[in-house]
Design an enzyme around this catalytic site. Structure first.
Site, PDB file in Angstrom:
ATOM      1  N   ASP A 210       0.840  -1.193   0.000  1.00 24.29           N
ATOM      2  CA  ASP A 210       0.000   0.000   0.000  1.00 24.29           C
ATOM      3  C   ASP A 210       0.876   1.245   0.000  1.00 24.29           C
ATOM      4  O   ASP A 210       2.101   1.156   0.080  1.00 24.29           O
ATOM      5  CB  ASP A 210      -0.908   0.011   1.234  1.00 24.29           C
ATOM      6  CG  ASP A 210      -0.095  -0.022   2.525  1.00 24.29           C
ATOM      7  OD1 ASP A 210       0.301   1.064   2.997  1.00 24.29           O
ATOM      8  OD2 ASP A 210       0.172  -1.124   3.040  1.00 24.29           O
ATOM      9  N   ASP A 212       0.683   3.609   2.416  1.00 22.74           N
ATOM     10  CA  ASP A 212       0.495   4.191   3.737  1.00 22.74           C
ATOM     11  C   ASP A 212      -0.665   5.193   3.654  1.00 22.74           C
ATOM     12  O   ASP A 212      -1.657   4.912   2.967  1.00 22.74           O
ATOM     13  CB  ASP A 212       1.798   4.806   4.252  1.00 22.74           C
ATOM     14  CG  ASP A 212       1.826   4.902   5.775  1.00 22.74           C
ATOM     15  OD1 ASP A 212       1.574   3.868   6.419  1.00 22.74           O
ATOM     16  OD2 ASP A 212       2.093   5.976   6.306  1.00 22.74           O
TER      17      ASP A 212
END
Length: 290
Positions: A210, A212
């Protein structure tokens, strides 16, 4: 020359190594407590390997409760010479996208609830952590990843947070824009520090899941998205690991970067002042110099 034994510490989503000959799960007793799980041992392309699921099978340990000391001690105790850490992480860089791998070479440790050293009162030691990963082992991981067709980035700074919660937007922007970090995770510290104290070569393979929470187009970290990405990353991680024995070989020369001699001049406590109980607990980790 010594015999190579590769130890893999598998993070979220990576719970086994395929293709091990003579594979068996063994219990390893450690004076530092119970490791995260039993250790899967066997041979791959004739090279001994050991696999330890960092969170335990079924993911029973949080990042804060992983028994890092016991894990590193147990691997050293059974003869591991080279440790490959495989873990999930978030990215602070647009060009380091979910699904990519990063071969980490630096850390910023923001953890605060973990035992970070094998040494202490009665036996003090200071090892260098200027370069916390092994260049030789990291190069092998990069070559293995490229051979497997994985998009891999060589070098990056890993911010290790305590967790288990993910970052706030303010924290994410601080780590990205001010501290210039590249990825964020919750488990490589104190693991890398302890590996250095145990004179084990250590490489960190960070699998991006991802962005973050800093990325304006991706919003907050979504655990469902992470789990979906983890599945694909775990398959890639196994491919990377399966190529390592051929690259590292059966025979192992002394580490050219001195990882396997980190304690050479590190111990400060005079022999007559050393805590005998702590010396006994360090039989595997520091027996070479004690």
């Amino acid at each position: 020359m010594t015999d190579t034994m590769i130890g893999v510490i598998g993070g979220s989503g990576l719970y086994e190594i395929d293709g091990l000959e003579g594979a068996s799960w063994i219990e390893v007793e450690s004076p530092w407590g119970d490791p995260s799980d039993s250790i899967l041992t066997g041979r791959l392309d004739g090279v001994p390997m050991a696999f330890l699921p960092r969170h335990g099978r079924g993911h029973v340990h949080s990042p804060s409760t992983v028994p890092y000391c016991a894990n590193i001690d147990a691997l050293k105790r059974i003869g591991v010479t080279d440790v490959i850490s495989v873990s999930a992480c978030g990215s602070f860089r647009e060009d380091m996208a979910p699904g990519d791998f990063v071969i980490v070479d630096q850390f910023i440790d923001r953890t605060f609830a973990r035992e970070k050293s094998f040494f202490g009162t009665g036996l003090v030691a200071h090892v260098s952590l200027a370069h916390p990963t092994c260049e030789r082992l990291s190069a092998a991981c990069e070559a293995s990843a490229r051979d497997a067709g994985i998009t891999v980035h060589r070098g990056g700074t890993y911010l290790c947070m305590e967790g288990p919660q993910f970052s706030s937007v303010a924290e994410s922007k601080l780590y990205r824009d001010v501290w210039n970090c590249d990825v964020i995770g919750m488990t490589n510290m104190p693991e890398a520090k302890l590996a250095r104290e145990a004179e084990l070569c250590y490489a960190s393979v960070a699998m991006i899941t991802d962005y973050d929470s800093w990325h304006p187009e991706h919003g907050a970290v979504d655990i469902n998205e992470i789990i979906r990405t983890l599945s694909g990353n775990a398959d890639k991680g196994r491919e990377l690991v399966q190529r390592l024995p051929a690259l590292l070989g059966k025979d192992r020369a002394p580490c050219p970067h001195g990882c396997d001699r980190a304690l050479e001049f590190a111990i400060m406590t005079a022999p007559e002042k050393r805590d005998v109980d702590l010396v006994a607990r360090l039989d595997a980790v520091a027996g070479r110099v004690l």
